[in-house]
Design an enzyme around this catalytic site. Structure first.
Site, short mmCIF file in Angstrom:
data_model
loop_
_atom_site.label_atom_id
_atom_site.label_comp_id
_atom_site.label_asym_id
_atom_site.label_seq_id
_atom_site.Cartn_x
_atom_site.Cartn_y
_atom_site.Cartn_z
N ASP A 86 -27.20 11.67 -18.05
CA ASP A 86 -27.58 10.35 -17.55
C ASP A 86 -26.74 9.32 -18.31
O ASP A 86 -26.11 9.64 -19.32
CB ASP A 86 -29.09 10.19 -17.82
N ASP A 144 -27.51 5.21 -18.69
CA ASP A 144 -28.28 4.21 -19.44
C ASP A 144 -29.38 4.86 -20.28
O ASP A 144 -30.18 5.63 -19.76
CB ASP A 144 -28.93 3.21 -18.47
MG LIG Z 1 -31.39 6.51 -18.21
#
Ligand SMILES: [Mg+2]
Length: 257
Positions: free
Chosen positions: A24, A26
């Site tokens: 992922d 962020d």
């Molecule tokens: Mg995230």
């Protein structure tokens, strides 16, 4: 250092298998910052991703709720597979995927209604991501966030073919096509595994959010999953933050380099 996790990963890589790392963006590769626009990748993390990306033993993918072009521009490393809009769109590393049942046209009405509603809520901001549309409210005063929630609920009621994904100060509206990060990681892993040789590669997934739980669940018994930060999770391991994930990735880059 997350010693147990590192020991597990290094034990598996010592068998000589390839590595599929799916991450992922962020909150996993960058710390959560007040404005998502400011979530820049640290040069040291970019260098580690670059080392993984050039390794013949590794396939690296970054999977985000952001628009594909946005996450690609933020990471800016060649040879990486980029997934945007929670995996509805995947490009790079020889892969190309655009969910066949998603048409931008399905989002037009929701986008129009969100934009009209957001106009009367100071700080609310609508972002069109191509295969998703997002209502951002980080800059909306606390006292007016009920208006944001009721706008989101109203648009959701009027758009039965869209699903709402609540994120950090954002509501993402995505087409209801039975797709999520879990389906996307399985799709990516299946396609890249063969290019790494006959043995089953080690699949590593790291994420910090509720949407990553679908990926953790999808990789149950097939990969090593890591939840960044606190909160209940079905992931195999927890690490406190971005710094530890970076340490893990650096060790992986050394192991496969
Ligand atoms: Mg995230």
């Amino acid at each position: 250092m997350p010693a147990r996790l590192l020991a597990r990963l290094e034990r598996e890589l010592a068998r000589g298998v390839g590595l599929v790392a799916i991450l992922d963006y962020d909150g996993t590769l960058t710390p959560i910052v007040p404005s998502p626009r400011a979530a820049a990748l640290a040069p040291s993390v970019r260098a580690t991703l670059g080392a993984l990306a050039v390794s013949a033993r590794t396939r690296l993918a970054i999977l985000s709720g952001r628009a594909l072009a946005d996450v690609r521009a933020r990471v800016g490393v060649d040879g990486v597979i980029y997934g945007g809009c929670h995996g509805l769109e995947i490009e790079g590393g020889g892969l190309s995927f655009h969910h066949p049942r998603v048409r931008a046209g399905r989002l037009v009405a929701a986008r129009r209604r969100l934009t009209a509603g957001a106009a009367s809520i100071p700080g609310a901001h609508v972002e069109f991501k191509g295969l998703a549309v997002s209502l951002h409210y980080r800059r909306v005063a606390l006292g007016r966030r009920d208006e944001v929630r009721s706008l989101a609920a109203r648009v959701a009621r009027g758009s039965p073919d869209l699903r709402i994904i609540p994120g950090l100060k954002v509501f993402d509206f995505v087409p209801r096509v039975g797709w999520n990060k879990g389906r996307a990681v399985r799709w990516i892993a299946r396609r890249v595994a063969k290019s790494l040789g006959p043995a089953r590669p080690l699949i590593l997934y790291a994420g910090d959010d509720v949407t990553d739980e679908a990926a953790f669940a999808a990789l149950r018994g097939r990969g090593v999953t890591v939840r960044v930060g606190g909160g209940p999770s079905v992931a195999d391991y927890h690490v406190p933050g971005v710094r530890e994930i970076h340490a893990v990735l650096r060790r992986m880059a050394l192991a496969v380099g």
